[in-house]
Design a protein around this motif. Sequence first.
Motif, PDB file in Angstrom:
ATOM      1  N   LEU A   1       0.833  -1.204   0.000  1.00 36.88           N
ATOM      2  CA  LEU A   1       0.000   0.000   0.000  1.00 36.88           C
ATOM      3  C   LEU A   1       0.867   1.253   0.000  1.00 36.88           C
ATOM      4  O   LEU A   1       0.611   2.200  -0.745  1.00 36.88           O
ATOM      5  CB  LEU A   1      -0.929  -0.020   1.215  1.00 36.88           C
ATOM      6  N   SER A   2       1.912   1.251   0.810  1.00 40.36           N
ATOM      7  CA  SER A   2       2.810   2.399   0.892  1.00 40.36           C
ATOM      8  C   SER A   2       3.494   2.663  -0.442  1.00 40.36           C
ATOM      9  O   SER A   2       3.541   3.806  -0.916  1.00 40.36           O
ATOM     10  CB  SER A   2       3.855   2.158   1.983  1.00 40.36           C
ATOM     11  N   PHE A   3       4.016   1.634  -1.070  1.00 43.70           N
ATOM     12  CA  PHE A   3       4.727   1.817  -2.339  1.00 43.70           C
ATOM     13  C   PHE A   3       3.763   2.121  -3.489  1.00 43.70           C
ATOM     14  O   PHE A   3       4.112   2.850  -4.410  1.00 43.70           O
ATOM     15  CB  PHE A   3       5.596   0.606  -2.655  1.00 43.70           C
ATOM     16  N   LEU A   4       2.548   1.586  -3.421  1.00 42.32           N
ATOM     17  CA  LEU A   4       1.549   1.911  -4.436  1.00 42.32           C
ATOM     18  C   LEU A   4       1.163   3.390  -4.334  1.00 42.32           C
ATOM     19  O   LEU A   4       1.115   4.100  -5.342  1.00 42.32           O
ATOM     20  CB  LEU A   4       0.314   1.026  -4.275  1.00 42.32           C
ATOM     21  N   VAL A   5       0.911   3.856  -3.119  1.00 44.68           N
ATOM     22  CA  VAL A   5       0.568   5.270  -2.911  1.00 44.68           C
ATOM     23  C   VAL A   5       1.730   6.168  -3.317  1.00 44.68           C
ATOM     24  O   VAL A   5       1.534   7.216  -3.934  1.00 44.68           O
ATOM     25  CB  VAL A   5       0.142   5.516  -1.443  1.00 44.68           C
ATOM     26  N   ALA A   6       2.964   5.763  -3.004  1.00 46.27           N
ATOM     27  CA  ALA A   6       4.136   6.558  -3.390  1.00 46.27           C
ATOM     28  C   ALA A   6       4.264   6.623  -4.915  1.00 46.27           C
ATOM     29  O   ALA A   6       4.564   7.690  -5.475  1.00 46.27           O
ATOM     30  CB  ALA A   6       5.406   5.966  -2.782  1.00 46.27           C
ATOM     31  N   GLY A   7       4.026   5.510  -5.587  1.00 52.01           N
ATOM     32  CA  GLY A   7       4.094   5.494  -7.050  1.00 52.01           C
ATOM     33  C   GLY A   7       3.015   6.358  -7.675  1.00 52.01           C
ATOM     34  O   GLY A   7       3.279   7.145  -8.595  1.00 52.01           O
ATOM     35  N   LEU A   8       1.782   6.221  -7.174  1.00 50.70           N
ATOM     36  CA  LEU A   8       0.697   7.060  -7.683  1.00 50.70           C
ATOM     37  C   LEU A   8       0.956   8.532  -7.375  1.00 50.70           C
ATOM     38  O   LEU A   8       0.682   9.407  -8.200  1.00 50.70           O
ATOM     39  CB  LEU A   8      -0.637   6.612  -7.089  1.00 50.70           C
ATOM     40  N   GLY A   9       1.511   8.793  -6.191  1.00 44.64           N
ATOM     41  CA  GLY A   9       1.858  10.172  -5.832  1.00 44.64           C
ATOM     42  C   GLY A   9       2.912  10.755  -6.761  1.00 44.64           C
ATOM     43  O   GLY A   9       2.855  11.936  -7.117  1.00 44.64           O
ATOM     44  N   THR A  10       3.858   9.935  -7.162  1.00 48.03           N
ATOM     45  CA  THR A  10       4.888  10.384  -8.108  1.00 48.03           C
ATOM     46  C   THR A  10       4.266  10.742  -9.446  1.00 48.03           C
ATOM     47  O   THR A  10       4.563  11.792 -10.030  1.00 48.03           O
ATOM     48  CB  THR A  10       5.955   9.289  -8.298  1.00 48.03           C
ATOM     49  N   LEU A  11       3.384   9.879  -9.933  1.00 49.96           N
ATOM     50  CA  LEU A  11       2.743  10.134 -11.226  1.00 49.96           C
ATOM     51  C   LEU A  11       1.837  11.367 -11.182  1.00 49.96           C
ATOM     52  O   LEU A  11       1.872  12.209 -12.087  1.00 49.96           O
ATOM     53  CB  LEU A  11       1.955   8.902 -11.670  1.00 49.96           C
ATOM     54  N   VAL A  12       1.042  11.480 -10.127  1.00 50.70           N
ATOM     55  CA  VAL A  12       0.161  12.650  -9.977  1.00 50.70           C
ATOM     56  C   VAL A  12       0.991  13.915  -9.793  1.00 50.70           C
ATOM     57  O   VAL A  12       0.682  14.969 -10.366  1.00 50.70           O
ATOM     58  CB  VAL A  12      -0.817  12.451  -8.797  1.00 50.70           C
ATOM     59  N   GLY A  13       2.055  13.816  -9.015  1.00 51.67           N
ATOM     60  CA  GLY A  13       2.927  14.967  -8.797  1.00 51.67           C
ATOM     61  C   GLY A  13       3.558  15.475 -10.081  1.00 51.67           C
ATOM     62  O   GLY A  13       3.691  16.687 -10.284  1.00 51.67           O
ATOM     63  N   ARG A  14       3.955  14.544 -10.952  1.00 57.73           N
ATOM     64  CA  ARG A  14       4.524  14.947 -12.247  1.00 57.73           C
ATOM     65  C   ARG A  14       3.502  15.750 -13.058  1.00 57.73           C
ATOM     66  O   ARG A  14       3.835  16.782 -13.634  1.00 57.73           O
ATOM     67  CB  ARG A  14       4.921  13.716 -13.057  1.00 57.73           C
ATOM     68  N   LYS A  15       2.281  15.244 -13.107  1.00 54.57           N
ATOM     69  CA  LYS A  15       1.230  15.927 -13.871  1.00 54.57           C
ATOM     70  C   LYS A  15       0.918  17.295 -13.271  1.00 54.57           C
ATOM     71  O   LYS A  15       0.804  18.282 -14.000  1.00 54.57           O
ATOM     72  CB  LYS A  15      -0.052  15.083 -13.924  1.00 54.57           C
ATOM     73  N   LEU A  16       0.770  17.347 -11.951  1.00 49.40           N
ATOM     74  CA  LEU A  16       0.468  18.630 -11.297  1.00 49.40           C
ATOM     75  C   LEU A  16       1.590  19.637 -11.490  1.00 49.40           C
ATOM     76  O   LEU A  16       1.333  20.818 -11.736  1.00 49.40           O
ATOM     77  CB  LEU A  16       0.203  18.417  -9.805  1.00 49.40           C
ATOM     78  N   ARG A  17       2.809  19.181 -11.370  1.00 43.67           N
ATOM     79  CA  ARG A  17       3.952  20.089 -11.571  1.00 43.67           C
ATOM     80  C   ARG A  17       3.978  20.607 -13.006  1.00 43.67           C
ATOM     81  O   ARG A  17       4.209  21.788 -13.235  1.00 43.67           O
ATOM     82  CB  ARG A  17       5.260  19.379 -11.237  1.00 43.67           C
ATOM     83  N   PHE A  18       3.701  19.732 -13.953  1.00 45.52           N
ATOM     84  CA  PHE A  18       3.675  20.141 -15.357  1.00 45.52           C
ATOM     85  C   PHE A  18       2.587  21.193 -15.599  1.00 45.52           C
ATOM     86  O   PHE A  18       2.799  22.165 -16.323  1.00 45.52           O
ATOM     87  CB  PHE A  18       3.439  18.914 -16.247  1.00 45.52           C
ATOM     88  N   ILE A  19       1.440  21.010 -14.964  1.00 41.09           N
ATOM     89  CA  ILE A  19       0.317  21.929 -15.157  1.00 41.09           C
ATOM     90  C   ILE A  19       0.529  23.253 -14.428  1.00 41.09           C
ATOM     91  O   ILE A  19       0.227  24.317 -14.961  1.00 41.09           O
ATOM     92  CB  ILE A  19      -0.994  21.266 -14.675  1.00 41.09           C
ATOM     93  N   THR A  20       1.046  23.198 -13.199  1.00 44.96           N
ATOM     94  CA  THR A  20       1.067  24.398 -12.350  1.00 44.96           C
ATOM     95  C   THR A  20       2.374  25.167 -12.324  1.00 44.96           C
ATOM     96  O   THR A  20       2.376  26.335 -11.960  1.00 44.96           O
ATOM     97  CB  THR A  20       0.726  24.025 -10.898  1.00 44.96           C
ATOM     98  N   GLN A  21       3.471  24.557 -12.670  1.00 42.06           N
ATOM     99  CA  GLN A  21       4.767  25.197 -12.459  1.00 42.06           C
ATOM    100  C   GLN A  21       4.910  26.519 -13.222  1.00 42.06           C
ATOM    101  O   GLN A  21       5.410  27.493 -12.688  1.00 42.06           O
ATOM    102  CB  GLN A  21       5.904  24.253 -12.828  1.00 42.06           C
ATOM    103  N   ASN A  22       4.475  26.568 -14.453  1.00 44.33           N
ATOM    104  CA  ASN A  22       4.622  27.791 -15.240  1.00 44.33           C
ATOM    105  C   ASN A  22       3.784  28.938 -14.692  1.00 44.33           C
ATOM    106  O   ASN A  22       4.116  30.103 -14.895  1.00 44.33           O
ATOM    107  CB  ASN A  22       4.271  27.537 -16.703  1.00 44.33           C
TER     108      ASN A  22
END
Length: 180
Positions: free
Chosen positions: A115-136
């Motif tokens: 569960l911990s590693f699944l949440v960390a993996g999903l968090g990494t993927l979601v974080g990439r998308k959010l950073r791509f959308i919001t960083q600029n």
Amino acid sequence: PDLSFPRRLLNITIFASIIRCQYYFTFIIADGICNAGGLGYDSLASDESKRWSLTTMVDVYQIELATSARELISGWNLPTMNWLRRLIYDRGNKSVLLTNMVSAMWHGYYPGYYLSFLVAGLGTLVGRKLRFITQNAFDSSRVMKSSYTVLCIIVLSLMRDFNFISFQLMFLEDIFFIWK
């Protein structure tokens, strides 16, 4: 269960910090022992400050002040992270979830690990998308950029501590009790 949400969040943060410090202490002591025995010397390091980093296991500052899930994960258990990156991530079509599941299997068969590693993996993927959308949107001024960095550190710290509980508790019943 009768505590307020902020108080429960504070308790989780304190608990996770105390447990994380135990890991930091162990990793740093092991690194020091390896360096005392000469095992940590890296003759190929170009930077003088990195000469004794061959057996470094953890980068505490990177973990505590990470602004992305990738930074956070990359600072923990460095030799194992490098091994997973080379053998699983690079060869497995850059699959974050596959790499995290192999790491969970490496740790053992408790559901909390998966569960911990699944949440960390999903968090990494979601974080990439959010950073791509919001960083600029936050690059307009220095204040906005600094605010974005501080916000990322705070949110990632809360998510790290929240996820760390599942790694420590190991059993689904206990994890879901805390998470609810």
